[in-house]
Design a protein around this motif. Sequence first.
Motif, short mmCIF file in Angstrom:
data_model
loop_
_atom_site.label_atom_id
_atom_site.label_comp_id
_atom_site.label_asym_id
_atom_site.label_seq_id
_atom_site.Cartn_x
_atom_site.Cartn_y
_atom_site.Cartn_z
N ALA A 102 5.93 41.04 32.63
CA ALA A 102 6.69 39.91 32.11
C ALA A 102 7.98 39.78 32.90
O ALA A 102 8.50 40.76 33.44
CB ALA A 102 6.99 40.09 30.62
N LEU A 103 8.50 38.54 32.94
CA LEU A 103 9.69 38.24 33.75
C LEU A 103 10.79 37.65 32.88
O LEU A 103 10.53 36.93 31.92
CB LEU A 103 9.34 37.23 34.85
N GLY A 104 12.02 37.96 33.25
CA GLY A 104 13.19 37.36 32.63
C GLY A 104 14.12 36.83 33.70
O GLY A 104 13.99 37.14 34.90
N GLY A 105 15.07 36.00 33.29
CA GLY A 105 16.04 35.45 34.23
C GLY A 105 15.54 34.31 35.08
O GLY A 105 16.33 33.69 35.81
N VAL A 106 14.24 34.01 35.00
CA VAL A 106 13.66 32.98 35.88
C VAL A 106 12.98 31.86 35.10
O VAL A 106 12.52 30.89 35.71
CB VAL A 106 12.64 33.59 36.86
N ALA A 107 12.90 31.99 33.77
CA ALA A 107 12.09 31.04 33.02
C ALA A 107 12.83 30.54 31.77
O ALA A 107 13.79 31.14 31.32
CB ALA A 107 10.77 31.68 32.61
N THR A 108 12.32 29.45 31.23
CA THR A 108 12.92 28.83 30.06
C THR A 108 12.60 29.60 28.78
O THR A 108 13.14 29.29 27.72
CB THR A 108 12.44 27.38 29.91
N ARG A 109 11.71 30.58 28.86
CA ARG A 109 11.37 31.46 27.75
C ARG A 109 10.95 32.80 28.34
O ARG A 109 10.69 32.90 29.55
CB ARG A 109 10.24 30.86 26.91
N PRO A 110 10.90 33.86 27.54
CA PRO A 110 10.39 35.13 28.08
C PRO A 110 9.00 34.90 28.67
O PRO A 110 8.11 34.40 27.99
CB PRO A 110 10.36 36.04 26.84
N TRP A 111 8.81 35.29 29.92
CA TRP A 111 7.66 34.82 30.69
C TRP A 111 6.64 35.92 30.90
O TRP A 111 6.85 36.86 31.65
CB TRP A 111 8.14 34.30 32.04
N ARG A 112 5.49 35.80 30.23
CA ARG A 112 4.39 36.73 30.47
C ARG A 112 3.69 36.30 31.76
O ARG A 112 3.27 35.15 31.92
CB ARG A 112 3.41 36.69 29.30
N ALA A 113 3.56 37.24 32.68
CA ALA A 113 3.06 36.93 34.02
C ALA A 113 1.54 37.06 34.05
O ALA A 113 0.96 37.96 34.68
CB ALA A 113 3.71 37.84 35.05
N TYR A 114 0.85 36.14 33.42
CA TYR A 114 -0.61 36.20 33.30
C TYR A 114 -1.29 36.07 34.66
O TYR A 114 -2.32 36.72 34.91
CB TYR A 114 -1.11 35.11 32.36
N GLU A 115 -0.79 35.20 35.52
CA GLU A 115 -1.43 35.02 36.82
C GLU A 115 -1.38 36.31 37.63
O GLU A 115 -2.37 36.69 38.28
CB GLU A 115 -0.77 33.88 37.59
#
Length: 328
Positions: free
Chosen positions: A261-274
Motif C-alpha cells: 500500500a502507498l501513502g503520500g501519493v493518492a487521494t486515499r490510502p492506496w492499496r497497490a493491487y496492480e
Amino acid sequence: MRDFGYLRAPDVETALRAITAEPEARFLGGGTNLVDLMRAGVENPGTLIDITALPLTEIEELPDGGVRVGALVRNSHLAAHPLIRTRYPMLSQAILSGASGQLRTMATVGGNLLQRTRCAYFYDGAARCNKREPGAGCDAIGGLTREHAVLGVGDACIAVHPSDMAVALVALDAVVEARSTRGTRRIPLTDFHLAPGATPHLEHVLAADELITAVELPPSPVAARSRYRKVRDRASYAFALVSVAAAIEVRDGAVSRVRLALGGVATRPWRAYEAERSLLGARPTEAAFREAASAELASAVVTPENAFKVTLAERTIVAVLRDLEEAA
C-alpha cells in the motif's frame, strides 16, 4: 468564535442517541484534527459529543489470531503494544513515523481514520475548495501542487490523504466496525475511504450518525515480516511525499504472498493491487520489483510540480521490497 454545545457521553448508547438528535454534532476523541479544523473555520459543529469516557480503549487478541483494537486506543499505545510490534510491525512503524510524540499520545485510532487532508487550499478560507464548499472549484488544480496526489485524482480535487496509520491498515486488510442506532456494520478498510470523483467532500462511507467502535486486524503470517518506509522533506513532523507499507513471502523461489500500500501519493490510502498482481508467482528479483512498481504508477496523473513522486514512489517500492527479501 462560534458558540457550540458540549456533551460528555457516559456510554456508547448515549453518544449514538445524541448524534442522531443533533445533525450538526461531531464526536470528539483526541481532537488533534477536529480542533484544528474548528480553529480554521473549516468545521463548525453545533455540538461536540465527547466520547473519551467510552469503553473503547482495549487491544484484544482474537481466537483466530487476529487483533481487535478499540477506536479510542491512543496511537502511541497501539504502536507500542507487543501484539502489534510482533505480528504487524508495519503498523507500529507507520504510527511512529507520523506526527510528534505528544500528538500520538492524544490521537485515537478512530480519529486517525477520519482525519481530513492537510491541503493548504482546504485550510485557506479565501481559496476555492470543493472539499470545503462543494461546487466551489479547486484552486490546487493549476496552483502549488508539489505535495498533492498523483493517484486517484479527479477534475474536482487532487488533495492527498494524510494518514500513515491508514496506509498500513489498508495493506493489512483491516476491517472497521461502526455502530449507529440502526445497528452495527463491518466495513473493509479498502472500501472505507472514497476517491474524490464528483463529490470530494464525501471522504468515507461512514454515515453522519455512525461511530467507529473498533478496527480488526485479521491474522496475517506474512505481516510478521513487514515494513513501512516514509519519505519526507524532514526527518520528523512532516507528512509523506511517498510512503510504502509492504510485506512479502517467498516459497520455492516465487512470491506466494504480498501486501503493498502507498501513502503520500493518492487521494486515499492506496492499496497497490496492480503491483501485487504483477508480483504474485514471480521470482523476487529487482527487475520484478521495478516492473510491479511501474505497473502501479502507470495510471498516475501528474503536474509539473509533483511528477517527481512517480519516480520516487517506484524507487521506494523497489527499495522496501528488496530490503524485505534480503532480510528474509
